[in-house]
Scaffold this motif. Structure first.
Motif, mmCIF file in Angstrom:
data_model
loop_
_atom_site.group_PDB
_atom_site.id
_atom_site.type_symbol
_atom_site.label_atom_id
_atom_site.label_comp_id
_atom_site.label_asym_id
_atom_site.label_seq_id
_atom_site.Cartn_x
_atom_site.Cartn_y
_atom_site.Cartn_z
ATOM 1 N N PHE A 1 5.219 11.944 7.821
ATOM 2 C CA PHE A 1 4.690 12.321 9.130
ATOM 3 C C PHE A 1 5.824 12.834 10.004
ATOM 4 N N ASP A 2 5.456 13.489 11.073
ATOM 5 C CA ASP A 2 6.410 13.960 12.073
ATOM 6 C C ASP A 2 6.263 13.091 13.309
ATOM 7 N N PRO A 3 7.262 12.292 13.629
ATOM 8 C CA PRO A 3 7.151 11.401 14.791
ATOM 9 C C PRO A 3 6.831 12.182 16.060
ATOM 10 N N ILE B 1 -2.468 1.138 9.283
ATOM 11 C CA ILE B 1 -1.225 1.278 8.511
ATOM 12 C C ILE B 1 -0.387 2.416 9.088
ATOM 13 N N ALA B 2 -1.049 3.498 9.502
ATOM 14 C CA ALA B 2 -0.323 4.604 10.125
ATOM 15 C C ALA B 2 0.419 4.130 11.368
ATOM 16 N N ALA B 3 -0.238 3.292 12.163
ATOM 17 C CA ALA B 3 0.414 2.759 13.358
ATOM 18 C C ALA B 3 1.572 1.837 12.977
ATOM 19 N N TYR B 4 1.295 0.876 12.121
ATOM 20 C CA TYR B 4 2.324 -0.097 11.728
ATOM 21 C C TYR B 4 3.547 0.611 11.160
ATOM 22 N N SER B 5 3.323 1.558 10.243
ATOM 23 C CA SER B 5 4.451 2.187 9.558
ATOM 24 C C SER B 5 5.184 3.207 10.412
ATOM 25 N N SER B 6 4.656 3.502 11.602
ATOM 26 C CA SER B 6 5.384 4.348 12.542
ATOM 27 C C SER B 6 5.864 3.543 13.752
ATOM 28 N N GLY B 7 5.755 2.219 13.669
ATOM 29 C CA GLY B 7 6.313 1.340 14.684
ATOM 30 C C GLY B 7 5.470 1.125 15.912
ATOM 31 N N LYS C 1 -1.362 10.451 11.228
ATOM 32 C CA LYS C 1 -0.254 9.504 11.409
ATOM 33 C C LYS C 1 0.742 10.023 12.433
ATOM 34 N N SER C 2 1.012 11.324 12.409
ATOM 35 C CA SER C 2 1.940 11.914 13.373
ATOM 36 C C SER C 2 1.439 11.683 14.804
ATOM 37 N N TYR C 3 0.144 11.897 15.012
ATOM 38 C CA TYR C 3 -0.426 11.703 16.351
ATOM 39 C C TYR C 3 -0.357 10.225 16.751
ATOM 40 N N ILE C 4 -0.763 9.356 15.854
ATOM 41 C CA ILE C 4 -0.782 7.918 16.144
ATOM 42 C C ILE C 4 0.615 7.412 16.491
ATOM 43 N N SER C 5 1.639 8.013 15.896
ATOM 44 C CA SER C 5 3.020 7.559 16.130
ATOM 45 C C SER C 5 3.450 7.709 17.581
ATOM 46 N N GLY C 6 2.734 8.534 18.358
ATOM 47 C CA GLY C 6 3.084 8.724 19.757
ATOM 48 C C GLY C 6 2.385 7.781 20.713
ATOM 49 N N ASP D 1 0.832 -1.190 0.000
ATOM 50 C CA ASP D 1 0.000 0.000 0.000
ATOM 51 C C ASP D 1 0.881 1.259 0.000
ATOM 52 N N VAL D 2 0.544 2.232 -0.856
ATOM 53 C CA VAL D 2 1.353 3.447 -0.946
ATOM 54 C C VAL D 2 1.267 4.294 0.319
ATOM 55 N N ALA D 3 0.262 4.048 1.179
ATOM 56 C CA ALA D 3 0.143 4.816 2.424
ATOM 57 C C ALA D 3 1.301 4.547 3.376
#
Length: 389
Positions: free
Chosen positions: A185-187, A303-309, A285-290, A178-180
């Motif tokens: 994003f800003d971690p 995907i936002a969560a997965y791709s930000s770890g 995605k930036s928010y979810i990364s935290g 997926d291209v998403a």
């Protein structure tokens, strides 16, 4: 002097309230820009999508937009004329709409736009998306024809590759991701309150019983009961801060709106944080990364969560979840079929306790993601170079 290439973005959006569609758009623009740079080209983009009323979050001056309507599609001064102004068309099918499971009108737009692109002799590329299912005629036959006449079809998961093998085995089909995953994003910094931040992305669509209200997805787990059970379990823990995260907003389709459900749940469960609506996909995605953990009913939130770890448990209500995460070797999906609601709750709570294992599985899947994105970029670079010779 740098040469320019004019790239159409079919069934994308610069302002959709469904931030998943926005994530596809921004991710695809980023990857296409990277591909163009490899062959010394500077891209200009034109988005072709449905009418949207949300806030604009794609503001690059090199990105224009056209609204697809029946009149626009059938007028020689509409879509046909604009096709003459592009070199390559990237058709992403809104991620999962190239199928015959939706109403015929929707399929007609999806297929008709491909037909006109082919007849106009523009290079047609089906960007990474879910392909199918197709089970009706003439839908399957004309869909197969479009795939065979496209320069390439990019499937974002192994199940879509299998669907293409049945639908159009001679089409040039390439498996990527997926291209998403490429969404910038800003971690975000992790919290300092001492509590674990648990995100709950409640899907308004699932909470309200699907598009029809009659559970047309065939989910055997009671999603509403699952949501309440998780809220009760997490709010009972003094070491957890639960946060309600919306990823689809709709002023006109109340049954699809995540925010309205989040408002109701926040009122019912004091102490739960109702995260304000996001300005766009990258902000989400930036928010979810935290976060420390996310349970998600919207695929692109997961995907936002997965791709930000971030350890994440997607609620797999359709094969697009199973195909995508299965292709990454990630088994932490809520089993919504073949299990009871109680078993689904237990699955999520067990995954929460095993967050380190989820994080390790995400790390193991990163090379698959990176290889898939690189495969797509390399193919686009070749197609772009050929399109402007």
């Amino acid at each position: 002097m740098t040469r320019r290439i004019r790239v159409g973005l079919l069934w994308h959006s610069a302002r959709s309230g469904n931030l998943g569609v926005g994530a596809l758009t921004i991710g695809n623009i980023a990857l296409a820009t990277k591909a163009a740079a490899r062959v010394g080209l500077l891209p200009e983009f034109m988005i072709f999508g449905t009418r949207e009323v949300g806030a604009l979050y794609v503001t690059d001056p090199d990105v224009g937009a056209r609204t697809i309507t029946g009149r626009y599609m059938t007028s020689l001064k509409g879509f046909w004329r604009d096709l003459g102004e592009i070199d390559v068309m990237l058709d992403i099918g809104a991620g999962d709409s190239f199928t015959d499971i939706y109403p015929d009108k929707r399929f007609a737009y999806m297929w008709g736009s491909k037909l006109l692109t082919i007849l106009r002799r523009r290079t047609l590329i089906l960007s990474p998306q879910t392909i199918g299912p197709f089970s009706r005629q003439p839908h399957s036959a004309v869909a197969a024809w479009a795939c065979r006449h496209a320069e390439a079809v990019f499937a974002r998961d192994p199940l879509s590759m299998a669907a293409m093998a049945r639908l159009a085995p001679t089409a040039r089909t390439i498996e990527v991701v997926d291209v998403a995953f490429a969404l910038p994003f800003d971690p975000a910094p992790r919290g300092t309150s001492g509590k674990l931040r648990v995100g709950l992305n409640v899907s308004g669509l699932l909470f309200n019983g699907g598009h029809t209200g009659n559970n047309e997805f065939g989910i055997e787990v009671d999603y509403t009961a699952l949501t309440h059970a998780l809220l009760k379990a997490f709010t009972a823990r003094p070491d957890v801060q639960i946060e309600l995260i919306s990823h689809v907003y709709s002023k006109t389709l109340s049954h699809e709106d995540d925010g309205r459900v989040a408002d109701r749940l926040a009122a019912e469960y004091p102490g739960v944080v109702r995260v304000p609506d996001f300005a766009g996909p990258s902000e989400a995605k930036s928010y979810i990364s935290g976060l420390d953990f996310l349970v998600g009913g919207r695929m692109h939130a997961t995907i936002a969560a997965y791709s930000s770890g971030v350890p994440v448990v997607p609620i797999s209500y359709s094969r697009k979840f199973e195909g995508l995460f299965g292709g990454l070797g990630y088994p932490w999906l809520v089993p919504v079929r073949g299990h009871s609601t109680e078993e689904a709750v237990a699955f999520v709570l067990d995954a929460f306790e095993r967050r380190a294992e989820l994080a390790a599985d995400i790390e193991s899947g990163k090379p698959i993601v990176e290889a898939g994105l690189e495969r797509y970029v390399a193919e686009l670079a070749t197609s772009f170079a050929a399109a402007i010779r």
